[in-house]
Each structure stands twice: as C-alpha cells, then as structure tokens.
Design a protein around this motif. Structure first.
Motif, PDB file in Angstrom:
ATOM      1  N   LEU A 399       8.355  18.468  -8.798  1.00 56.90           N
ATOM      2  CA  LEU A 399       9.089  17.262  -8.440  1.00 56.90           C
ATOM      3  C   LEU A 399       8.796  16.838  -7.008  1.00 56.90           C
ATOM      4  CD1 LEU A 399      12.560  18.091 -10.059  1.00 56.90           C
ATOM      5  CD2 LEU A 399      10.615  16.869 -11.066  1.00 56.90           C
ATOM      6  N   ALA A 400       8.750  17.798  -6.084  1.00 53.74           N
ATOM      7  CA  ALA A 400       8.532  17.457  -4.678  1.00 53.74           C
ATOM      8  C   ALA A 400       7.145  16.851  -4.467  1.00 53.74           C
ATOM      9  CB  ALA A 400       8.706  18.700  -3.808  1.00 53.74           C
ATOM     10  N   PHE A 401       6.101  17.472  -5.029  1.00 52.97           N
ATOM     11  CA  PHE A 401       4.745  16.944  -4.862  1.00 52.97           C
ATOM     12  C   PHE A 401       4.641  15.553  -5.478  1.00 52.97           C
ATOM     13  CE2 PHE A 401       2.731  21.496  -4.960  1.00 52.97           C
ATOM     14  CZ  PHE A 401       3.367  21.787  -3.766  1.00 52.97           C
ATOM     15  N   SER A 402       5.228  15.383  -6.662  1.00 57.62           N
ATOM     16  CA  SER A 402       5.165  14.080  -7.336  1.00 57.62           C
ATOM     17  C   SER A 402       5.883  13.013  -6.521  1.00 57.62           C
ATOM     18  CB  SER A 402       5.793  14.186  -8.729  1.00 57.62           C
ATOM     19  OG  SER A 402       5.111  15.129  -9.530  1.00 57.62           O
ATOM     20  N   ALA A 403       7.041  13.366  -5.960  1.00 59.60           N
ATOM     21  CA  ALA A 403       7.793  12.392  -5.166  1.00 59.60           C
ATOM     22  C   ALA A 403       7.021  11.984  -3.917  1.00 59.60           C
ATOM     23  CB  ALA A 403       9.158  12.970  -4.795  1.00 59.60           C
ATOM     24  N   MET A 404       6.381  12.955  -3.247  1.00 56.34           N
ATOM     25  CA  MET A 404       5.591  12.620  -2.059  1.00 56.34           C
ATOM     26  C   MET A 404       4.428  11.701  -2.414  1.00 56.34           C
ATOM     27  SD  MET A 404       5.516  16.100   0.265  1.00 56.34           S
ATOM     28  CE  MET A 404       5.802  17.343  -0.993  1.00 56.34           C
ATOM     29  N   LEU A 405       3.743  12.006  -3.517  1.00 62.33           N
ATOM     30  CA  LEU A 405       2.641  11.137  -3.936  1.00 62.33           C
ATOM     31  C   LEU A 405       3.143   9.719  -4.202  1.00 62.33           C
ATOM     32  CD1 LEU A 405      -0.246  10.507  -4.891  1.00 62.33           C
ATOM     33  CD2 LEU A 405       0.409  11.405  -7.149  1.00 62.33           C
ATOM     34  N   MET A 406       4.261   9.591  -4.898  1.00 59.14           N
ATOM     35  CA  MET A 406       4.776   8.260  -5.226  1.00 59.14           C
ATOM     36  C   MET A 406       5.184   7.499  -3.968  1.00 59.14           C
ATOM     37  SD  MET A 406       4.326   8.059  -8.428  1.00 59.14           S
ATOM     38  CE  MET A 406       5.260   6.587  -8.861  1.00 59.14           C
ATOM     39  N   ALA A 407       5.754   8.195  -2.985  1.00 65.03           N
ATOM     40  CA  ALA A 407       6.105   7.538  -1.722  1.00 65.03           C
ATOM     41  C   ALA A 407       4.855   7.075  -0.994  1.00 65.03           C
ATOM     42  CB  ALA A 407       6.908   8.491  -0.843  1.00 65.03           C
ATOM     43  N   GLY A 408       3.830   7.926  -0.968  1.00 59.55           N
ATOM     44  CA  GLY A 408       2.585   7.558  -0.307  1.00 59.55           C
ATOM     45  C   GLY A 408       1.898   6.381  -0.978  1.00 59.55           C
ATOM     46  N   LEU A 409       1.895   6.372  -2.303  1.00 60.18           N
ATOM     47  CA  LEU A 409       1.279   5.253  -3.021  1.00 60.18           C
ATOM     48  C   LEU A 409       2.046   3.955  -2.770  1.00 60.18           C
ATOM     49  CD1 LEU A 409       0.385   6.917  -6.444  1.00 60.18           C
ATOM     50  CD2 LEU A 409      -1.162   6.319  -4.572  1.00 60.18           C
ATOM     51  N   ASP A 410       3.358   4.048  -2.697  1.00 57.93           N
ATOM     52  CA  ASP A 410       4.143   2.850  -2.385  1.00 57.93           C
ATOM     53  C   ASP A 410       3.794   2.343  -0.988  1.00 57.93           C
ATOM     54  OD1 ASP A 410       6.284   1.023  -3.254  1.00 57.93           O
ATOM     55  OD2 ASP A 410       7.409   1.866  -1.568  1.00 57.93           O
ATOM     56  N   GLY A 411       3.557   3.284  -0.064  1.00 56.49           N
ATOM     57  CA  GLY A 411       3.126   2.886   1.272  1.00 56.49           C
ATOM     58  C   GLY A 411       1.795   2.174   1.254  1.00 56.49           C
ATOM     59  N   ILE A 412       0.855   2.651   0.444  1.00 51.72           N
ATOM     60  CA  ILE A 412      -0.463   2.013   0.347  1.00 51.72           C
ATOM     61  C   ILE A 412      -0.344   0.639  -0.294  1.00 51.72           C
ATOM     62  CG2 ILE A 412      -2.721   2.167  -0.774  1.00 51.72           C
ATOM     63  CD1 ILE A 412      -2.474   5.240  -0.480  1.00 51.72           C
ATOM     64  N   GLU A 413       0.401   0.560  -1.399  1.00 52.91           N
ATOM     65  CA  GLU A 413       0.509  -0.707  -2.120  1.00 52.91           C
ATOM     66  C   GLU A 413       1.168  -1.786  -1.268  1.00 52.91           C
ATOM     67  OE1 GLU A 413       2.653   0.653  -5.488  1.00 52.91           O
ATOM     68  OE2 GLU A 413       0.903   1.620  -6.405  1.00 52.91           O
ATOM     69  N   ASN A 414       2.047  -1.378  -0.356  1.00 52.57           N
ATOM     70  CA  ASN A 414       2.750  -2.352   0.496  1.00 52.57           C
ATOM     71  C   ASN A 414       2.271  -2.325   1.942  1.00 52.57           C
ATOM     72  OD1 ASN A 414       5.034  -3.551  -1.264  1.00 52.57           O
ATOM     73  ND2 ASN A 414       5.142  -1.357  -1.696  1.00 52.57           N
ATOM     74  N   LYS A 415       1.177  -1.584   2.206  1.00 54.49           N
ATOM     75  CA  LYS A 415       0.571  -1.492   3.537  1.00 54.49           C
ATOM     76  C   LYS A 415       1.634  -1.227   4.619  1.00 54.49           C
ATOM     77  CE  LYS A 415      -3.409  -4.363   2.315  1.00 54.49           C
ATOM     78  NZ  LYS A 415      -4.236  -5.545   2.653  1.00 54.49           N
ATOM     79  N   MET A 416       2.374  -0.148   4.418  1.00 51.93           N
ATOM     80  CA  MET A 416       3.482   0.182   5.314  1.00 51.93           C
ATOM     81  C   MET A 416       2.970   0.755   6.622  1.00 51.93           C
ATOM     82  SD  MET A 416       6.326   1.819   2.744  1.00 51.93           S
ATOM     83  CE  MET A 416       7.034   0.835   1.409  1.00 51.93           C
ATOM     84  N   ASP A 417       3.418   0.196   7.717  1.00 52.68           N
ATOM     85  CA  ASP A 417       3.030   0.641   9.053  1.00 52.68           C
ATOM     86  C   ASP A 417       3.854   1.874   9.434  1.00 52.68           C
ATOM     87  OD1 ASP A 417       2.314   0.978  11.687  1.00 52.68           O
ATOM     88  OD2 ASP A 417       3.093  -0.962  12.385  1.00 52.68           O
ATOM     89  N   PRO A 418       3.215   3.014   9.711  1.00 51.53           N
ATOM     90  CA  PRO A 418       3.975   4.210  10.100  1.00 51.53           C
ATOM     91  C   PRO A 418       4.482   4.176  11.529  1.00 51.53           C
ATOM     92  CG  PRO A 418       1.635   4.672  10.183  1.00 51.53           C
ATOM     93  CD  PRO A 418       1.766   3.267   9.651  1.00 51.53           C
ATOM     94  N   GLY A 419       4.125   3.144  12.291  1.00 48.95           N
ATOM     95  CA  GLY A 419       4.516   3.087  13.699  1.00 48.95           C
ATOM     96  C   GLY A 419       3.472   3.737  14.587  1.00 48.95           C
ATOM     97  N   ASP A 420       3.669   3.598  15.880  1.00 52.28           N
ATOM     98  CA  ASP A 420       2.718   4.180  16.832  1.00 52.28           C
ATOM     99  C   ASP A 420       2.798   5.702  16.805  1.00 52.28           C
ATOM    100  OD1 ASP A 420       1.933   1.652  17.670  1.00 52.28           O
ATOM    101  OD2 ASP A 420       3.442   1.583  19.272  1.00 52.28           O
ATOM    102  N   PRO A 421       1.653   6.362  16.965  1.00 56.08           N
ATOM    103  CA  PRO A 421       1.676   7.834  17.031  1.00 56.08           C
ATOM    104  C   PRO A 421       2.489   8.314  18.225  1.00 56.08           C
ATOM    105  CG  PRO A 421      -0.577   6.994  16.776  1.00 56.08           C
ATOM    106  CD  PRO A 421       0.284   5.813  17.084  1.00 56.08           C
ATOM    107  N   LEU A 422       3.188   9.431  18.029  1.00 54.92           N
ATOM    108  CA  LEU A 422       3.933  10.065  19.118  1.00 54.92           C
ATOM    109  C   LEU A 422       3.296  11.428  19.385  1.00 54.92           C
ATOM    110  CD1 LEU A 422       7.691   9.251  18.344  1.00 54.92           C
ATOM    111  CD2 LEU A 422       6.276   8.373  20.202  1.00 54.92           C
ATOM    112  N   ASP A 423       2.279  11.438  20.246  1.00 55.38           N
ATOM    113  CA  ASP A 423       1.554  12.669  20.549  1.00 55.38           C
ATOM    114  C   ASP A 423       2.176  13.383  21.751  1.00 55.38           C
ATOM    115  OD1 ASP A 423      -0.232  12.238  18.457  1.00 55.38           O
ATOM    116  OD2 ASP A 423      -1.519  10.970  19.696  1.00 55.38           O
ATOM    117  N   VAL A 424       3.501  13.528  21.688  1.00 50.72           N
ATOM    118  CA  VAL A 424       4.257  14.224  22.739  1.00 50.72           C
ATOM    119  C   VAL A 424       5.261  15.145  22.054  1.00 50.72           C
ATOM    120  CG1 VAL A 424       4.022  12.334  24.395  1.00 50.72           C
ATOM    121  CG2 VAL A 424       5.998  12.392  22.846  1.00 50.72           C
ATOM    122  N   ASN A 425       5.865  16.025  22.828  1.00 54.56           N
ATOM    123  CA  ASN A 425       6.948  16.846  22.282  1.00 54.56           C
ATOM    124  C   ASN A 425       8.170  15.954  22.116  1.00 54.56           C
ATOM    125  OD1 ASN A 425       8.994  18.626  21.676  1.00 54.56           O
ATOM    126  ND2 ASN A 425       8.388  20.148  23.198  1.00 54.56           N
TER     127      ASN A 425
END
Length: 499
Positions: A399-425
């Motif tokens: 269930l967990a792997f399937s849910a993550m895949l479905m969330a990621g695909l929804d992000g691709i289909e809607n071109k969701m912006d993850p925001g700027d990278p935070l390369d800090v603590n």
C-alpha cells in the motif's frame, strides 16, 4: 534453521543488466521442483490489510496445476481488514514466480506468495494489498509516462534480547532488554550473567562501530545469506545509529510489487533468525525513548524501458523536470500519504525533530533533514532517484509503495512545483524562515483526516478503491486510535497523580 536438500536449486542468479532474478515461472516448474527435491510441504502466504503475513500449509498431493488456476479456499472473516462473517469464503491463488525455500522451518518447505480472489465475483479481491500494487504498476503503464517504477527501501529494525509488555484495567508497562543497551554500562553483570564486558554503543552513536561494540554482525550476515537464498538480492548491512541493537539491511532495488514481496520476506527472515538466536526483532518505529527510531527511507525512480526518466545532465542535482514534478506530488500529498507510509500511532513518536527524522516537507540534495532527498553518491544516470524519507517499516509495503507512486504520478500529470531546494540543516533555520516550511502531520489522527480529505489521486485507475480507503480509515480509527485514546499512559501518572 536447516536448509533442505536441493535448496541450491532455488538460489538466485542475477542478470546484472536487468536485475531480474531467475525463478520458477510456471506451475509445472513448481511441481517438477517439488518432486525432484523431495519437498513434501508447501506454505501459502498472503498479506492482511495492516501488513502482516498470514499462512497455511498443504501437502504435495494437493499441489497441482488446478491449485494455481482455481485457487484454494480460506476463511476471510478471520483476517484483519477482510470480510464479514456472512461473506467469509475466499480463495488464494499462488504466484509460481514467488517460490522460495522457507528458512524458518526445519521440515523442508516451499513457500509461495498468493493473491486473494473473491469466489463469488471471480475477481481479485479489492482489499488484497498485493492486488493494489499490481493495479498501481498497471496504471503507470497506462499513463504512458513510464513503463517501470523501481523501489529500493532501507528498512531499519531492532534486535533485542527480550521484550515484556502488558496492560489491563489497573496496570500497564513495557520493558525492553538488550545487552548492547547503553543503560547496561553500569550493570554488575551482563544482561544474562557472565560479567559486564562493556562496549555498549552510546545513545545515537551506534552507526558503524565494529565488533565488539556491534554484537549482531554474524546474525545480520546470517539474515543476508538467507535472504539471498530466498531470491532477495542484498547490497549492504550494518549497525544503525541507536544503541541496543538497531540494524539496517539494504536490498537491491527492483520493481514495485516485487519489492513489496521482498519486504515481506525480509521481515519474516529477520524475525525468525533472531528467534533462532534467542532474540527478538521488531519493526516498531520507536521502541526506545531518547534514541533514534527506525525508518524506511524509500528510493524510487521511473524508467521507460532502459532509460531512467529522473536523470537530466543539466538539471538541478542532475534531475529532470519529471523527477521534480514527481517530488512535487510526494510533498503535496504527504499528509495523506502518511496514513499509509507512517500508519501507526507509534510512527509519530519518530516523526519529531532532532533524531534525523524527516518532518520537513522540502526537497534537497544530500540533506537528511528534508523529506525528499536526492542522493549524490554517483553521477551515473542510472543512479538518479529520489529518496522519500518519511515512511517507516510499520507500513504495509504494497500500500505504501503504491500510494507514493500515485502521488508522484499526480505530481507529473499536474507539473507540481516542489519549491526551491533547501540544502541547509532545516532544523537550524531561524523561526522566520522555518515557519514557511510545511511539516508532516503530528499524529496518526491528523494523517487519517488528511487521507479522508485528499484521496482522489489514489483512486485514479481504480488503484485504491473507496472500499480500501474506507476500510483503512475505519480500522485505524476503531482498532488503533480509540484503544490508545482510552487508556491511561504511564507518564500521565508522573505528571498528574499529585494534582
């Protein structure tokens, strides 16, 4: 745990180019191997809705091609999250490609992972977690975005010397013991006599010390060898950060459903090898106060045939737009995802700042304080992937792997912006900046509410049916949230008894 005669016939041979494992492929192959190696018992395993393996065994005369075609009956009303008593008859259909010699049995036994079928509808059962994973892989292909999703989870777990717990109307307690535990550094004797030999990993200092600090090297090696005999390829094993026997064994990445199968084999072998040594293994996320908990960091990538779609030589951290949109979907839907990825009340005792816990819903490279991380160990196109760090090993992997895949695909289909990278603590951000970083829910109740409000992305392609989501919500609320809410906590007596 003895290995039966001829077990080597089931050991894996790996094609380095495709990472596919050579296994029996048809019912006839299974029948021939059983006869050739004089195996008399076949164990049929399947997964209940919360994620625990169930099983029963049959004898050699009951194994025929009709078993794989027609299935064999069982009582679905006795399985958590399955049927009501008036609709209890269900079928199991073994998958011949999942065969492995069972290392937990002295009697030579072949194990087969099964799919659950509704005998009235003559269809796969909607609440079978393995069926959800099958549908997720099929939906991925239907989108045309990719042909394959690879998963590489890092499951952490503890091996203790003993565990006691109980609760009734007038008392409640738990007691963990480990000869490795830092709390035993002042004991007059070792946990079970013989003198205190020292070398206890200090709190948060259990990462990578050699023996004698690491007392579990040989046990982990034994687990690894048994996993490989069962067809699960392993890359590395080591002691983890926490004192008292925290471990990690990393499996080689493979396809979503196959990796979920491997997670079930992994947990099963870890628990049974520990038991053989008079110890106990647990995948409970947070069994110890004040030290690190166990996570299940999930590396994932999408491929079209032999091309890794997450790689771009000119992109941030060598990632493609498609990869970043996938991350955008994970971060957008993370509160709902946690209902499957961190599915216990104990999970949220892990998801707090200060223990390498990925509470911050941000994207980063190399940075373990972010929920979505791009590992930078290699510049190889094949190595480009996202590591989603929020899940823990109490999850039902299907269930967990399937849910993550479905969330990621929804992000691709809607071109969701993850925001700027935070390369800090992110834990050290000043308050005026930290307030802008979203965090995972603070409790299972919040995650279940988020799932109830945000599940359309899961229902695409009928991957997660309303039946599965509603049953999950009802089960978690009535069987886990309410029982915890109704019982006094020991620390409440410390806080309030004298009020």
């Amino acid at each position: 745990m003895s290995s039966p005669k001829g077990a080597s016939a089931f050991q894996v041979s790996v094609d380095a180019g495709s990472y596919r494992v050579a296994r029996p492929e048809t019912p006839q192959h299974i029948i021939e191997l059983l006869r050739e190696h004089e195996i008399q018992i076949v164990d049929l395993k399947f997964t209940d809705l919360p994620g625990l393996w169930q099983h029963f065994s049959i004898t050699l005369p009951e194994v025929h091609e009709g078993l794989f075609e027609d299935g064999i009956g069982f009582d679905g009303s006795s399985i958590r999250g399955f049927q009501e008593i008036q609709e209890s008859d269900m079928l199991l259909k073994p998958d011949p490609t999942t065969a492995f010699i069972d290392p937990a049995n002295e009697i030579p036994t072949l194990s087969l992972i099964c799919d659950v079928v509704d005998p009235v509808l003559h269809q796969p059962y909607s609440r079978d977690p393995r069926f959800v994973a099958k549908k997720a892989e099929e939906y991925l292909r239907q989108t045309g975005i990719a042909t394959t999703c690879y998963f590489g989870p890092e499951l952490e777990f503890f091996i203790f010397d003993s565990i006691r717990f109980g609760q009734d109307a007038h008392s409640g307690y738990y007691y963990v013991e480990s000869a490795e535990g830092d709390w035993n550094s002042g004991a007059d004797e070792g946990a079970y006599g013989g003198g205190n030999l020292g070398y206890k990993p200090r709190y948060k200092e259990g990462y990578f010390p050699v023996p004698p600090h690491d007392t579990l090297q040989d046990i982990r090696s034994e687990i690894v060898l048994m996993l490989q005999q069962a067809g699960v390829q392993v890359e590395v094993h080591h002691h983890e950060v926490a004192t008292a026997g925290q471990n990690e064994i990393d499996m080689r990445f493979t396809t979503l459903k196959r990796m979920a199968d491997n997670v079930m084999i992994y947990k099963y072998i870890c628990k049974n090898v520990a038991r053989q040594h008079g110890k106990v293994a647990t995948f409970m996320p947070k069994p110890l106060f004040t030290d690190n908990a166990s996570g299940m960091h999930c590396h994932q990538s999408l491929w079209k045939d032999s091309e890794n779609l997450f790689y771009d030589a000119h992109g941030w951290a060598l990632t493609s737009n498609l990869c970043r949109w996938y991350i955008g979907g994970l971060l957008k839907h993370a509160p709902a995802l946690m209902a499957f990825c961190a599915p216990t009340t104990n999970s949220y005792k892990r998801l707090v700042p200060g223990y390498e816990a990925p509470v911050n819903l941000a994207m980063s490279q190399r940075n373990r304080s972010a929920a979505a991380r791009i590992p930078m160990y290699s510049d190889s196109p094949n190595a480009r992937r996202v590591e989603f760090r929020c899940p823990d090993p109490s999850a039902n992997a299907y269930l967990a792997f399937s849910a993550m895949l479905m969330a990621g695909l929804d992000g691709i289909e809607n071109k969701m912006d993850p925001g700027d990278p935070l390369d800090v603590n992110i834990y050290d951000l000043p308050p005026e900046l930290a307030k802008n970083v979203r965090q995972v829910p603070g409790s299972l109740e919040e995650s279940l509410n988020a799932l109830e409000a945000d599940n359309e992305f899961l229902r695409k392609g009928d991957v997660f049916t309303e039946d599965v989501i509603d049953t999950w919500l009802e089960y978690k609320r009535t069987r886990e949230l309410d029982p915890i809410r109704l019982r006094p906590h020991p620390w409440e007596f410390y806080l309030y008894f004298d009020i």
